[in-house]
Design a protein around this motif. Structure first.
Motif, short mmCIF file in Angstrom:
data_model
loop_
_atom_site.label_atom_id
_atom_site.label_comp_id
_atom_site.label_asym_id
_atom_site.label_seq_id
_atom_site.Cartn_x
_atom_site.Cartn_y
_atom_site.Cartn_z
N VAL A 71 -12.01 12.63 -14.63
CA VAL A 71 -12.23 14.05 -14.89
C VAL A 71 -13.63 14.23 -15.47
O VAL A 71 -14.04 13.47 -16.35
N LYS A 72 -14.35 15.22 -14.98
CA LYS A 72 -15.66 15.53 -15.55
C LYS A 72 -15.43 16.25 -16.88
O LYS A 72 -14.87 17.34 -16.92
N CYS A 73 -15.88 15.62 -17.95
CA CYS A 73 -15.55 16.17 -19.26
C CYS A 73 -16.50 15.64 -20.33
O CYS A 73 -17.34 14.78 -20.08
N SER A 124 -6.78 25.17 -33.48
CA SER A 124 -7.73 26.23 -33.12
C SER A 124 -8.96 25.63 -32.46
O SER A 124 -9.42 26.11 -31.42
N ILE A 125 -9.49 24.56 -33.04
CA ILE A 125 -10.63 23.86 -32.45
C ILE A 125 -10.24 23.22 -31.12
O ILE A 125 -11.00 23.26 -30.15
N SER A 126 -9.05 22.65 -31.06
CA SER A 126 -8.59 22.01 -29.83
C SER A 126 -8.54 23.00 -28.67
O SER A 126 -8.97 22.69 -27.55
N ARG A 127 -8.01 24.19 -28.92
CA ARG A 127 -7.95 25.20 -27.85
C ARG A 127 -9.36 25.59 -27.41
O ARG A 127 -9.62 25.77 -26.22
N GLN A 128 -10.27 25.70 -28.37
CA GLN A 128 -11.65 26.05 -28.02
C GLN A 128 -12.27 24.96 -27.14
O GLN A 128 -12.93 25.26 -26.14
N GLU A 165 -10.32 25.10 -23.58
CA GLU A 165 -10.44 26.31 -22.77
C GLU A 165 -11.88 26.77 -22.59
O GLU A 165 -12.27 27.18 -21.50
N GLU A 166 -12.68 26.71 -23.66
CA GLU A 166 -14.04 27.24 -23.55
C GLU A 166 -15.04 26.20 -23.08
O GLU A 166 -15.95 26.52 -22.32
N MET A 167 -14.87 24.96 -23.51
CA MET A 167 -15.84 23.94 -23.12
C MET A 167 -15.49 23.27 -21.80
O MET A 167 -16.35 22.72 -21.13
N ILE A 206 -1.87 20.15 -21.76
CA ILE A 206 -3.31 20.31 -21.57
C ILE A 206 -3.61 20.19 -20.08
O ILE A 206 -3.23 19.21 -19.44
N GLU A 207 -4.25 21.21 -19.52
CA GLU A 207 -4.67 21.16 -18.12
C GLU A 207 -6.19 21.23 -18.04
O GLU A 207 -6.79 22.09 -18.69
N LEU A 208 -6.78 20.32 -17.26
CA LEU A 208 -8.22 20.22 -17.17
C LEU A 208 -8.63 20.21 -15.70
O LEU A 208 -8.04 19.47 -14.90
N PRO A 209 -9.64 21.03 -15.33
CA PRO A 209 -10.14 20.93 -13.95
C PRO A 209 -10.79 19.58 -13.71
O PRO A 209 -11.47 19.05 -14.58
N ILE A 210 -10.54 19.00 -12.53
CA ILE A 210 -11.09 17.67 -12.23
C ILE A 210 -12.61 17.74 -12.17
O ILE A 210 -13.29 16.85 -12.68
N ASP A 211 -13.15 18.79 -11.58
CA ASP A 211 -14.60 18.93 -11.48
C ASP A 211 -14.96 20.33 -11.89
O ASP A 211 -14.74 21.27 -11.13
#
Length: 429
Positions: free
Chosen positions: A304-306, A396-400, A403-405, A424-429
Motif C-alpha cells: 500500500v502506498k502510505c 482522534s489523531i488516528s482518524r486524522q 482519513e486526511e493523510m 481501517i480501509e486504505l486505498p492501495i494507490d
C-alpha cells in the motif's frame, strides 16, 4: 426601497383599513388586511409580513390575545407589532408592551405619524436582521477557525509525538543492534572454536586411551561428556537469543520508520507485526491476567502506498486500546475463569470487494462500548480512562492520519458486553 415591504393591517373597521392602506401604498409598501385576529393568524401562516399594525378592540379575540399568539409562534415572534387604539389608559399600553408590541398609534390617525413609526420600525427590523446575519456569519467563521486550530493542534501533537517517539525508538534500535551484532558474530566464532577443541579432545582420547588417574577423575568430576554437549546447546540458545534481539531491533526500526515527503509502497502487515513485537510485554501472561491470544488472519494483499510510520502509530493506538479493553474485562474474574474464556485480539487483513482498498480489522472480546461512548470515541480529548492514563488524543489523531493523510476510513463497531472492532480501509494507490 429596493423591494416593497409587506405590512399587515388588522382592524375590524373598513374605514380605518382604507385610510391606512392608502397611506402605506402611496409610501411604497405592499399592504395586506385582516378584519379580525383569527383571520390574521391564518394569513400569517402563508405569508410573513415585515410589520403588523394591530387594532386593540376587535370582536372575537382582541388585539392583546392576537399579539400574544403571534409572539408565541417561532415563525412570527420577531415580527414588529404596533398597536392601534383609541385607549389612552397607561395600564393598557404597559400590557401591550409586556406582550411584545414595539409601539402604539393613537386613533384618530395622523398619516405622517403612522408612516414615520412604520418606517422607523421596518428599518429597525431590517437592521436587526442584518446584524443577526453578520453575527451568524461571524459565528460560522469563528467555528471554522476553531476547528482549524484544533486540527492544527492535532497535527502538531501528532507530528511532535511521532518525531520524539521515532527518534527514541530508532536510537534504542541502533544501540541494541551494535552489541547484538558483536555478540552474534562472536557466538558464531566461539561455536567453531568449540568444535575444534572437541575434535582435538577426541583425538587425545583416541591416542591416549589411558591418560592417568588424575585426568580420569577430573573428567568424572566435571562430567566432561555432558559439559561438551551442554556447551554446544548453550551456544545454540545464545544464537537464537541473538536472532530474537535482531528481530526486535528490526521491528523497532520498522515501527519508527521516518516518513518521507511522499508515500512509499509498504507491506502494512510488517507494520502490524512490528507493533505487536513492541507490545509483546503487554500480551504475555501477567500475575493477574492470562496471556492475550493474538489471532492473525492475514489475507493476500498488495503493498500500500502510505506513510508507514504514521500508520504504525494508528496500529499502536488501536491495539493498545484493545489490550486495555480485554484487561478491563478481566476485572472481577479469577485467573481460571479468564483462562477458560481466553482474552483474544483478532487481526484480519483483506482486499475490499472492489479490490481498490485494503481493509484491516482489529477485534477484541472485551466489554464493548455503550452507544453514547461509541458516538464520542473519535472526539478531540474524549477518553473513558482515569486521569493520567489517557489523553483522549489517540483515536482522534488516528482518524486524522487514516482519513486526511491517506484518504481512507477508520470506523468502529461495538456491542456492549461482546467486544469492539475497529476497521481501517486504505486505498492501495
Amino acid at each position: 426601497m429596493s423591494e416593497a415591504e409587506l405590512i399587515l393591517v388588522i382592524d375590524d373597521t373598513p374605514a380605518n383599513l382604507d385610510v391606512i392602506s392608502e397611506a402605506l401604498t402611496d409610501a411604497g409598501y405592499e399592504v395586506a388586511i385582516a378584519l379580525d385576529g383569527d383571520r390574521a393568524l391564518k394569513q400569517v401562516e402563508y405569508t410573513l409580513p415585515s410589520l403588523i399594525l394591530l387594532d386593540v378592540m376587535m370582536p372575537g379575540i382582541d388585539g392583546f390575545e392576537t399579539c400574544r399568539r403571534l409572539k408565541a409562534s417561532a415563525a412570527t415572534k420577531d415580527i414588529p407589532v404596533i398597536f392601534m387604539t383609541a385607549l389612552s389608559d397607561t395600564a393598557d399600553k404597559i400590557k401591550g408592551f409586556q406582550l411584545g408590541a414595539v409601539d402604539y398609534i393613537t386613533k384618530p390617525f395622523e398619516e405622517m405619524e403612522v408612516l414615520a413609526r412604520v418606517n422607523t420600525h421596518v428599518k429597525l427590523r431590517n437592521l436587526s436582521k442584518q446584524l443577526e446575519q453578520k453575527v451568524s456569519s461571524r459565528t460560522a467563521e469563528l467555528t471554522a477557525a476553531l476547528a482549524q486550530v484544533k486540527q492544527s493542534q492535532l497535527q502538531l501533537i501528532q507530528s511532535e509525538k511521532m518525531s520524539a517517539l521515532g527518534n527514541l525508538v530508532a536510537g534504542v534500535a541502533h544501540e541494541i543492534n551494535n552489541p547484538v551484532g558483536f555478540i552474534y558474530g562472536n557466538v558464531k566464532e566461539l561455536s567453531l572454536a568449540l568444535r575444534d577443541i572437541v575434535d582435538h579432545l577426541e583425538l587425545y582420547q583416541k591416542e591416549c586411551p589411558n591418560p592417568g588417574q588424575d585426568i580420569e577423575l577430573h573428567a568424572e568430576d566435571i562430567d566432561l561428556k555432558y559439559v561438551l554437549e551442554d556447551t554446544a546447546k548453550i551456544l545454540s540458545s545464545m544464537e537464537i537469543g541473538c536472532d530474537r534481539l535482531r528481530n526486535i531491533s528490526t521491528s523497532l526500526r520498522t515501527f519508527s520508520r521516518t516518513d518521507t515527503a511522499v508515500k512509499v509502497s509498504a507491506n502494512i502487515c510488517d507494520g502490524i507485526d512490528s507493533t505487536l513485537m513492541i507490545l509483546q510485554h503487554r500480551l504475555k501472561a501477567q500475575v493477574a491476567n492470562p496471556e492475550i491470544q493474538v489471532i492473525k488472519e492475514y489475507g493476500d494483499i498488495p503493498p500500500v502506498k502510505c506513510y508507514l510510520g504514521q500508520l504504525n502509530q494508528v496500529f499502536m493506538n488501536v491495539l493498545s486500546n484493545a489490550i486495555d479493553a480485554v484487561n478491563d474485562r478481566n476485572c472481577g474474574h479469577s485467573y481460571n475463569e479468564i483462562a477458560a474464556a481466553p482474552n483474544t485480539i483478532t487481526i484480519t487483513t483483506a482486499l475490499t470487494e472492489d479490490r481498490q482498498r485494503v481493509a484491516v480489522k482489529i477485534k477484541d472480546n472485551g466489554n464493548g462500548m455503550s452507544e453514547d461512548v461509541k458516538a464520542q470515541i473519535f472526539d478531540h480529548l474524549f477518553t473513558t480512562k482515569l486521569v493520567g492514563q489517557g489523553t483522549g488524543l489517540g483515536l482522534s489523531i488516528s482518524r486524522q492520519i487514516v482519513e486526511e493523510m491517506h484518504g481512507g476510513s477508520l470506523t468502529c463497531s461495538s456491542v456492549l458486553g461482546e467486544g469492539t472492532q475497529f476497521a481501517i480501509e486504505l486505498p492501495i494507490d
